[in-house]
Enzyme design. Structure first.
Site, PDB file in Angstrom:
ATOM      1  N   GLY A  11     -19.324  21.736   7.739  1.00 26.45           N
ATOM      2  CA  GLY A  11     -20.306  21.453   6.690  1.00 26.45           C
ATOM      3  C   GLY A  11     -21.120  20.210   6.994  1.00 26.45           C
ATOM      4  CB  ALA A  12     -21.610  18.293  10.121  1.00 25.87           C
ATOM      5  N   GLY A  14     -24.697  19.475   5.558  1.00 26.16           N
ATOM      6  CA  GLY A  14     -24.877  19.206   4.134  1.00 26.16           C
ATOM      7  C   GLY A  14     -24.984  17.720   3.873  1.00 26.16           C
ATOM      8  CE  LYS A 133     -14.220  21.761  -6.078  1.00 31.33           C
ATOM      9  NZ  LYS A 133     -14.806  20.418  -6.277  1.00 31.33           N
TER      10      LYS A 133
END
Length: 273
Positions: A11-12, A14, A133
């Site tokens: 997710g780098a 984002g 979650k």
């Protein structure tokens, strides 16, 4: 020199993920970032990837739907940090299986970065936002995967720019809506600070299999206090419109009257946390 864990960040491209990768590199961790092929066709994401690559990150092509590719990437590192959007949190199921198969991960930091899903009280109005979650937590622990959960509450960039006013992008200068009595405290943390603390937690043995709460004492304010701070800056008193708790709950339950539900949902977080 102290050995630094090798880190894989998913997710780098984002907002938070980019800062996580930056601080991982800054703190001298061998840093790998897993990105989809489509990211290379997005000018904004490509710029981030080039920046991280130039800074020293190793770019790996892959996605959370490809188990074989995930295992190959995981075998290169010691720590995995996932920062995918909360709505996609269940996409980490296959990642958890891959971590178990790889058998080399010393710590997994899943995509949470908000309120503690096992403690928040939201009156069953979150469309399973927190239960998803919690499900990921339970899967991690059932597989006996070492973890650290990061609970940072509210990111400043989401609510503070509008003074927690749904639909606005800047603070109001005439009137302000106050939800509930306005005295409940909220915790607001900069995304850069969340990223820095997360990277610092990687090799800290005190964080192993623990929940790390980010609650700087100087970042805890009620809505009334925030309004007072804003009033002191603009030299003007605002008209306060109080929305009682029961009215707010009614609006949230009415999808027609409540067209900006996601923003209000974050406001509900502030009221009940």
């Amino acid at each position: 020199m102290e050995k630094k864990s090798k880190v894989l960040i998913i997710g780098a491209t984002g907002n938070l993920g980019y800062h996580l990768a930056q601080f991982s590199i800054k703190f001298n961790h061998p840093t790998f970032i897993l990105v989809r092929d489509s990211a290379f066709n997005d000018p904004v994401k490509l710029q981030k990837l080039n920046s991280l690559s130039d800074a020293g990150a190793t770019v790996l092509k892959g996605c959370l739907e490809d188990a074989e590719n995930l295992v190959e990437a995981l075998k290169l590192v010691d720590v995995v940090i996932c920062s995918i959007p909360s709505k996609q949190v269940l996409d980490q199921r296959l990642l958890i299986k891959a971590i178990k198969e790889a058998g080399c991960i010393e710590k997994f930091i899943p995509s949470e970065f908000g309120a503690d899903p096992d403690k928040v009280q939201i009156s069953d109005m979150d469309q399973n936002f927190y239960s998803m979650k919690s499900e990921i937590r339970h899967l991690i622990e059932a597989e006996d995967i070492p973890y650290t959960y990061i609970c940072c509450n509210l990111l400043m960039s989401y609510l503070l720019p509008s003074l927690i006013q749904p639909g606005l992008k800047t603070p109001p200068r005439d009137k302000v809506t106050v939800f509930g009595n306005g005295n409940v405290k909220g915790v607001f943390v900069k995304v850069e600070d969340v990223a820095a603390f997360t990277i610092c937690a990687i090799d800290d043995p005190r964080t192993l299999n623990k929940v790390l709460y980010l609650r700087p004492s100087g970042n805890v304010y009620s809505l009334n206090e925030l309004v007072e701070i804003w009033e002191s800056k603009i030299g003007k008193k605002l008209d306060r419109i109080y929305v009682p708790e029961d009215q707010l709950l009614k609006k949230i339950k009415d999808p027609v009257a409540y067209c900006i539900a996601e923003t209000h949902f974050q406001t509900i977080n502030l009221i009940f946390i």
